[in-house]
Design a protein around this motif. Structure first.
Motif, PDB file in Angstrom:
ATOM      1  N   VAL A  25     -83.278  23.669   5.841  1.00  0.00           N
ATOM      2  CA  VAL A  25     -82.418  22.572   5.930  1.00  0.00           C
ATOM      3  C   VAL A  25     -82.308  21.486   4.855  1.00  0.00           C
ATOM      4  N   ALA A  26     -81.332  20.785   4.431  1.00  0.00           N
ATOM      5  CA  ALA A  26     -81.318  19.786   3.502  1.00  0.00           C
ATOM      6  C   ALA A  26     -81.756  18.465   4.495  1.00  0.00           C
ATOM      7  N   PRO A  27     -82.375  17.622   4.186  1.00  0.00           N
ATOM      8  CA  PRO A  27     -83.035  16.487   4.957  1.00  0.00           C
ATOM      9  C   PRO A  27     -81.855  15.963   5.578  1.00  0.00           C
ATOM     10  N   GLY A  28     -82.128  15.387   6.820  1.00  0.00           N
ATOM     11  CA  GLY A  28     -81.178  14.844   7.560  1.00  0.00           C
ATOM     12  C   GLY A  28     -80.033  15.667   8.242  1.00  0.00           C
ATOM     13  N   GLN A  29     -80.046  17.123   7.931  1.00  0.00           N
ATOM     14  CA  GLN A  29     -78.748  17.743   8.374  1.00  0.00           C
ATOM     15  C   GLN A  29     -79.048  18.674   9.582  1.00  0.00           C
ATOM     16  N   GLY A  30     -80.597  18.453  10.155  1.00  0.00           N
ATOM     17  CA  GLY A  30     -80.719  19.555  10.996  1.00  0.00           C
ATOM     18  C   GLY A  30     -80.092  19.396  12.505  1.00  0.00           C
ATOM     19  N   ALA A  31     -79.569  18.455  12.705  1.00  0.00           N
ATOM     20  CA  ALA A  31     -78.826  18.229  14.145  1.00  0.00           C
ATOM     21  C   ALA A  31     -77.305  18.763  13.924  1.00  0.00           C
ATOM     22  N   ALA A  32     -76.759  18.561  12.805  1.00  0.00           N
ATOM     23  CA  ALA A  32     -75.239  18.848  12.340  1.00  0.00           C
ATOM     24  C   ALA A  32     -75.482  20.416  12.429  1.00  0.00           C
ATOM     25  N   LEU A  33     -76.384  20.981  11.948  1.00  0.00           N
ATOM     26  CA  LEU A  33     -76.164  22.449  11.627  1.00  0.00           C
ATOM     27  C   LEU A  33     -76.504  23.176  13.151  1.00  0.00           C
ATOM     28  N   ARG A  34     -77.505  22.525  13.963  1.00  0.00           N
ATOM     29  CA  ARG A  34     -77.556  22.973  15.142  1.00  0.00           C
ATOM     30  C   ARG A  34     -76.273  23.042  16.029  1.00  0.00           C
ATOM     31  N   GLU A  35     -75.485  22.145  15.743  1.00  0.00           N
ATOM     32  CA  GLU A  35     -74.099  22.029  16.578  1.00  0.00           C
ATOM     33  C   GLU A  35     -73.167  23.101  16.139  1.00  0.00           C
ATOM     34  N   TRP A  36     -73.301  23.116  14.650  1.00  0.00           N
ATOM     35  CA  TRP A  36     -72.433  24.130  14.028  1.00  0.00           C
ATOM     36  C   TRP A  36     -72.785  25.842  14.490  1.00  0.00           C
ATOM     37  N   TYR A  37     -74.128  25.797  14.583  1.00  0.00           N
ATOM     38  CA  TYR A  37     -74.706  27.194  15.067  1.00  0.00           C
ATOM     39  C   TYR A  37     -74.093  27.596  16.266  1.00  0.00           C
ATOM     40  N   GLY A  38     -74.366  26.628  17.159  1.00  0.00           N
ATOM     41  CA  GLY A  38     -74.259  26.763  18.667  1.00  0.00           C
ATOM     42  C   GLY A  38     -72.856  26.724  19.266  1.00  0.00           C
ATOM     43  N   ARG A  39     -72.168  25.878  18.423  1.00  0.00           N
ATOM     44  CA  ARG A  39     -70.654  25.684  18.841  1.00  0.00           C
ATOM     45  C   ARG A  39     -69.664  26.646  18.512  1.00  0.00           C
ATOM     46  N   GLU A  40     -70.106  27.036  17.098  1.00  0.00           N
ATOM     47  CA  GLU A  40     -68.988  28.005  16.441  1.00  0.00           C
ATOM     48  C   GLU A  40     -69.703  29.281  15.798  1.00  0.00           C
ATOM     49  N   HIS A  41     -70.742  29.168  14.842  1.00  0.00           N
ATOM     50  CA  HIS A  41     -71.079  30.112  14.188  1.00  0.00           C
ATOM     51  C   HIS A  41     -71.469  31.253  14.897  1.00  0.00           C
ATOM     52  N   HIS A  42     -72.506  31.064  15.638  1.00  0.00           N
ATOM     53  CA  HIS A  42     -72.997  32.280  16.485  1.00  0.00           C
ATOM     54  C   HIS A  42     -71.964  33.096  17.412  1.00  0.00           C
ATOM     55  N   PHE A  43     -71.035  32.526  18.019  1.00  0.00           N
ATOM     56  CA  PHE A  43     -70.067  33.009  18.686  1.00  0.00           C
ATOM     57  C   PHE A  43     -69.051  33.683  17.918  1.00  0.00           C
ATOM     58  N   GLU A  44     -68.883  32.888  16.630  1.00  0.00           N
ATOM     59  CA  GLU A  44     -67.997  33.700  15.721  1.00  0.00           C
ATOM     60  C   GLU A  44     -68.417  35.083  15.217  1.00  0.00           C
ATOM     61  N   ARG A  45     -69.829  35.160  15.011  1.00  0.00           N
ATOM     62  CA  ARG A  45     -70.290  36.524  14.815  1.00  0.00           C
ATOM     63  C   ARG A  45     -70.133  37.499  15.844  1.00  0.00           C
ATOM     64  N   LEU A  46     -70.781  37.056  17.122  1.00  0.00           N
ATOM     65  CA  LEU A  46     -70.519  37.953  18.265  1.00  0.00           C
ATOM     66  C   LEU A  46     -69.201  38.751  18.367  1.00  0.00           C
ATOM     67  N   ALA A  47     -68.209  37.875  17.988  1.00  0.00           N
ATOM     68  CA  ALA A  47     -66.724  38.485  18.190  1.00  0.00           C
ATOM     69  C   ALA A  47     -66.445  39.563  17.131  1.00  0.00           C
TER      70      ALA A  47
END
Length: 232
Positions: A25-47
């Motif tokens: 992960v690019a420096p300083g972007q960990g929290a932003a990627l966690r939000e994206w993963y957990g709020r959108e991306h993973h559920f998008e894939r499960l659909a």
């Protein structure tokens, strides 16, 4: 684009496929990627039809990528289906922003080559080889699951129909273009679910000695951060 693929109606507990993803992960972007993963991306894939489960981990020790994502599917062909390709070719606005921050992406469509044990743990030891195949995968899983604190061992093998060496590569998806280059791949992997970080670290050392893997692509212990299943 691949033609529509007929998907199996169901799969045994210890069968099917997995999309195995490692990245930094690019420096300083960990929290932003966690939000994206957990709020959108993973559920998008499960659909998407054929996706069964998503688990995401963050590295706590060892040498390997910072993030490991394990997407269980009914069969490797799910990752060649029209439904999946349509999704990766139409990234959301949030995805377009998030994928700019991926680094050192490894993405491999895998078949489950072996599995032993019936539980998942809060830590996973991941050992991945750069090429070739793991011999006697099921026997290896059955041996390693006997280690103290190990709950389940899963062996993966790169799916040859998806990663045919002698074929011209398929056109990159829109998401791959956003990540900025060619994804690397593994040849095989062992995933050891454990009940503690200590047990996972000891199991990883044993797995590496057992396989004789001298220059692994990934050799690290990860802590579980996210898990969800397709409710259907």
């Amino acid at each position: 684009m691949d033609s529509p693929t007929t998907l199996p109606l169901e799969a045994p507990d210890h069968a099917g496929g997995m999309l195995a993803i490692w990245h930094d992960v690019a420096p300083g972007q960990g929290a932003a990627l966690r939000e994206w993963y957990g709020r959108e991306h993973h559920f998008e894939r499960l659909a998407i039809a054929g996706f069964v489960e998503v688990r995401r981990f963050e590295r706590v020790s060892g040498t390997g990528a910072e993030v490991f994502g394990a997407y269980r599917v009914l069969a490797p062909c799910v990752l060649r289906s029209a439904g999946y390709r349509a999704r990766v070719d139409a990234p959301s606005t949030w995805t377009r922003e998030a994928m700019r921050h991926f680094r050192n992406m490894s993405r491999t469509v895998c078949a489950v080559a072996g599995c032993a044990g019936r539980a998942q743990g809060g830590h996973v030891a991941a050992l991945a080889g750069r090429g070739g195949a793991l011999a006697d995968a099921q026997a290896v899983c059955e041996r390693l699951v006997q280690l103290p604190g190990v709950l389940q061992v899963t062996a993966l093998a790169a799916d040859p129909e998806t990663h045919e060496i002698h074929e011209a590569p398929a056109a990159p998806s829109a998401e791959q273009v956003l990540r900025g280059g060619t994804d690397t791949r593994i040849g095989w992997a062992l995933l050891l679910d454990a009940d503690s970080q200590e047990a996972a670290e000891q199991a990883l050392a044993t797995a590496r000695a057992h396989t004789g893997c001298r220059e692994p692509a990934q050799c690290a212990v990860y802590r579980l951060c996210f898990a969800a299943r397709n409710p259907s």
